[in-house]
Design a protein around this motif. Structure first.
Motif, mmCIF file in Angstrom:
data_model
loop_
_atom_site.group_PDB
_atom_site.id
_atom_site.type_symbol
_atom_site.label_atom_id
_atom_site.label_comp_id
_atom_site.label_asym_id
_atom_site.label_seq_id
_atom_site.Cartn_x
_atom_site.Cartn_y
_atom_site.Cartn_z
ATOM 1 N N THR A 137 20.460 43.309 56.105
ATOM 2 C CA THR A 137 20.910 43.895 54.833
ATOM 3 C C THR A 137 20.814 45.419 54.925
ATOM 4 O OG1 THR A 137 20.117 41.949 53.658
ATOM 5 C CG2 THR A 137 20.525 43.897 52.319
ATOM 6 N N THR A 194 22.236 35.618 40.446
ATOM 7 C CA THR A 194 21.216 34.739 39.849
ATOM 8 C C THR A 194 21.816 34.016 38.638
ATOM 9 O OG1 THR A 194 20.390 36.600 38.558
ATOM 10 C CG2 THR A 194 19.203 36.100 40.570
ATOM 11 N N LYS A 221 16.406 35.353 48.129
ATOM 12 C CA LYS A 221 17.580 35.008 48.934
ATOM 13 C C LYS A 221 17.167 34.322 50.232
ATOM 14 C CE LYS A 221 21.270 37.411 49.837
ATOM 15 N NZ LYS A 221 22.316 38.430 50.091
ATOM 16 N N TYR A 227 27.796 41.183 48.478
ATOM 17 C CA TYR A 227 27.909 40.387 47.243
ATOM 18 C C TYR A 227 26.738 39.417 47.169
ATOM 19 C CZ TYR A 227 32.468 42.469 46.962
ATOM 20 O OH TYR A 227 33.481 43.398 46.880
ATOM 21 N N GLY A 228 26.000 39.511 46.063
ATOM 22 C CA GLY A 228 24.831 38.647 45.899
ATOM 23 C C GLY A 228 23.590 39.335 46.435
ATOM 24 N N GLN A 229 22.788 39.884 45.494
ATOM 25 C CA GLN A 229 21.560 40.581 45.909
ATOM 26 C C GLN A 229 20.407 40.041 45.074
ATOM 27 O OE1 GLN A 229 21.256 43.136 48.245
ATOM 28 N NE2 GLN A 229 22.980 44.544 48.067
ATOM 29 N N ALA A 230 20.337 38.724 44.974
ATOM 30 C CA ALA A 230 19.272 38.111 44.162
ATOM 31 C C ALA A 230 17.910 38.436 44.768
ATOM 32 C CB ALA A 230 19.475 36.597 44.126
ATOM 33 N N GLU A 260 25.869 39.423 38.131
ATOM 34 C CA GLU A 260 26.406 40.185 39.258
ATOM 35 C C GLU A 260 25.565 40.025 40.546
ATOM 36 O OE1 GLU A 260 29.230 41.977 38.652
ATOM 37 O OE2 GLU A 260 29.325 42.814 40.691
ATOM 38 N N ASP A 261 24.239 39.925 40.383
ATOM 39 C CA ASP A 261 23.387 39.835 41.583
ATOM 40 C C ASP A 261 23.341 38.421 42.172
ATOM 41 O OD1 ASP A 261 21.777 38.468 39.787
ATOM 42 O OD2 ASP A 261 19.971 39.661 40.136
ATOM 43 N N TYR A 286 33.930 37.876 41.457
ATOM 44 C CA TYR A 286 33.839 39.251 41.978
ATOM 45 C C TYR A 286 35.224 39.882 42.150
ATOM 46 C CZ TYR A 286 28.926 38.254 42.989
ATOM 47 O OH TYR A 286 27.589 37.940 42.868
ATOM 48 N N THR A 324 21.638 32.925 47.239
ATOM 49 C CA THR A 324 20.641 32.864 46.165
ATOM 50 C C THR A 324 19.791 31.602 46.299
ATOM 51 O OG1 THR A 324 22.319 33.802 44.700
ATOM 52 C CG2 THR A 324 20.355 32.854 43.634
#
Ligand code: PMP
Length: 406
Positions: A311, A149, A329, A323-326, A146-147, A370, A177
């Protein structure tokens, strides 16, 4: 030049003199061009232009010398062992297609495996998908969480004796990512699997040493590193390149031609059929000079400052999801506003000269993961600064109000 002074950086880019209020936040799609790159191309056409590798008169010799000096500069930029390992292409897309057809083409068989990260741009998915389908080989997609990675356990489990190639990007163009390339390469190398690294999104901010990483192939596009459009680079280990058949056939890629049969030149000429984009190569060399006058680590650190600032500010907007919280980043943020189609808000922002991208970003399977039609994406470059993010946030509030989602 002081990287921390966006005004001075902006002064290097003529587009901002023509559009002083422009807020350009679509740098993952393409970057603006500094004056030195534009001057290098113009100078080539004005003073030194002729076709390369053909004429023997002095003007043609000068053009050829400049084209080959650009190749040398690229080789040094990525620490390639030999200048012959550098093939000029139209961009990352052409480089990947060339590898699929000329490296895999002659040997890929039914039952073989290809591994590709699930985060890829269509350019780094479709060529592998097509060749696997045509040969009855299996395309394994490395899933992601989900993040944003990658699932490295899946990768480790699926790298095996049948794996003919692993392809992945250094940085995801839709989620930002930064993939742990060193760790992934160690896994692949332990199983003897060749790796293609797509550095389209990382070459402007990361120094890449193809020998230190023992990369088999590397691709990137000049236009995403402040260079011209229509020119890119494929690096390949010479042990691979010399075994690969040509990708296209035509002028200047030959050793001997008769009506019956032809012998092809050694790399890189073998892969550069037809008149090459010499002005583009010279512009790319100027972009390398421009980047090397700065400190790419510092550029990346500055983008991370912008990433954190933006952010934080975006997360404070009600109904906005990122969307995308690796944990690792780059300066790319994908987000959506509840109840508003990304195209509608991007259109309103465009009216305020705020350029951000809306859509699937050539990563439809990532959007499908997603379960969304697309996102809004902001992506930073060296000329962006915090005040632009403040204007973006105000613009989003304006769009929400206008589109009835307060
Ligand atoms: N890979 C990635 C990660 C990208 O971001 C892009 C461009 N958006 C490409 C490949 C394709 O690059 P080009 O269109 O310059 O060939």
């Amino acid at each position: 030049m002081n990287i921390w002074d966006p005004k001075r950086i902006r002064a290097e880019f003529p587009i901002f003199q023509h559009h002083p209020d422009l807020i350009y936040l679509d740098n993952a799609a393409t970057t603006q061009k500094p004056r030195s790159v534009l001057d290098a191309e113009r100078d080539f056409y004005e003073r030194n232009y002729a076709n390369v590798h053909r004429g023997i008169y002095p003007l043609a010799a000068r053009a050829t010398q400049l084209y080959e000096a650009s190749r040398q500069k690229v080789a040094e930029f990525i620490n390639a062992p030999k200048i012959e390992d550098i093939v000029f292409t139209r961009g990352s897309t052409e480089g990947i297609n060339l590898i699929a057809q000329s490296f895999l083409g002659p040997t890929l068989q039914a039952g073989d495996d290809i591994l590709v990260s699930g985060l890829e741009h269509h350019s780094n998915l479709l060529p592998w998908q097509a060749i696997c389908q045509s040969r009855g080989a299996h395309l394994h997609i490395i899933p992601f969480f989900e993040d944003g990675t990658l699932d490295l356990q899946y990768l480790d489990k699926n790298l095996g004796s049948k794996t003919k190639l692993l392809a992945l990007s250094h940085i995801s163009n839709s989620l930002g990512t930064v993939n742990p390339v060193a760790e992934i390469l160690t896994m692949a190398k332990a199983k003897g699997v060749p790796v293609v690294l797509d550095a389209a999104q990382s070459i402007a901010t990361h120094s890449i040493d193809v020998q230190a990483w023992d990369l088999d192939f590397l691709v990137f596009s000049a236009h995403k590193m402040y260079g011209p459009s229509g020119i890119g680079v494929l690096y390949g280990k010479s042990e691979h390149l010399k075994k690969m058949p040509p990708y296209q056939l035509g002028g200047e890629m030959i050793r001997d031609v008769t009506y019956e049969k032809s012998l092809y030149a050694a790399p890189p000429k073998r892969f550069e059929a037809g008149t090459p984009n010499a002005a583009g190569a010279i512009g790319l060399a100027a972009a390398i000079d421009f980047l090397q006058k700065l400190d790419r680590k510092a550029i990346f650190e500055q983008q991370k400052i912008l990433l954190n600032y933006a952010t934080q500010a975006l997360m404070d907007i009600p109904g906005l999801e990122i969307y995308g919280q690796a944990p690792e980043k780059s300066g790319i943020i994908s987000f959506a506003l509840e109840g508003i189609h990304p195209h509608d808000s991007a259109t309103l922002l465009g009216e305020k000269e705020i350029c951000i991208r809306a859509g699937q970003h050539c990563t439809q399977p990532v959007m499908d993961f997603y379960d969304i039609p697309g996102t809004l994406r902001v992506s930073f470059a060296m000329y962006n600064h915090e005040a632009e993010i403040d204007e973006l946030i105000q613009g989003i509030a304006f769009a929400k109000q206008k589109l009835g989602a307060i």
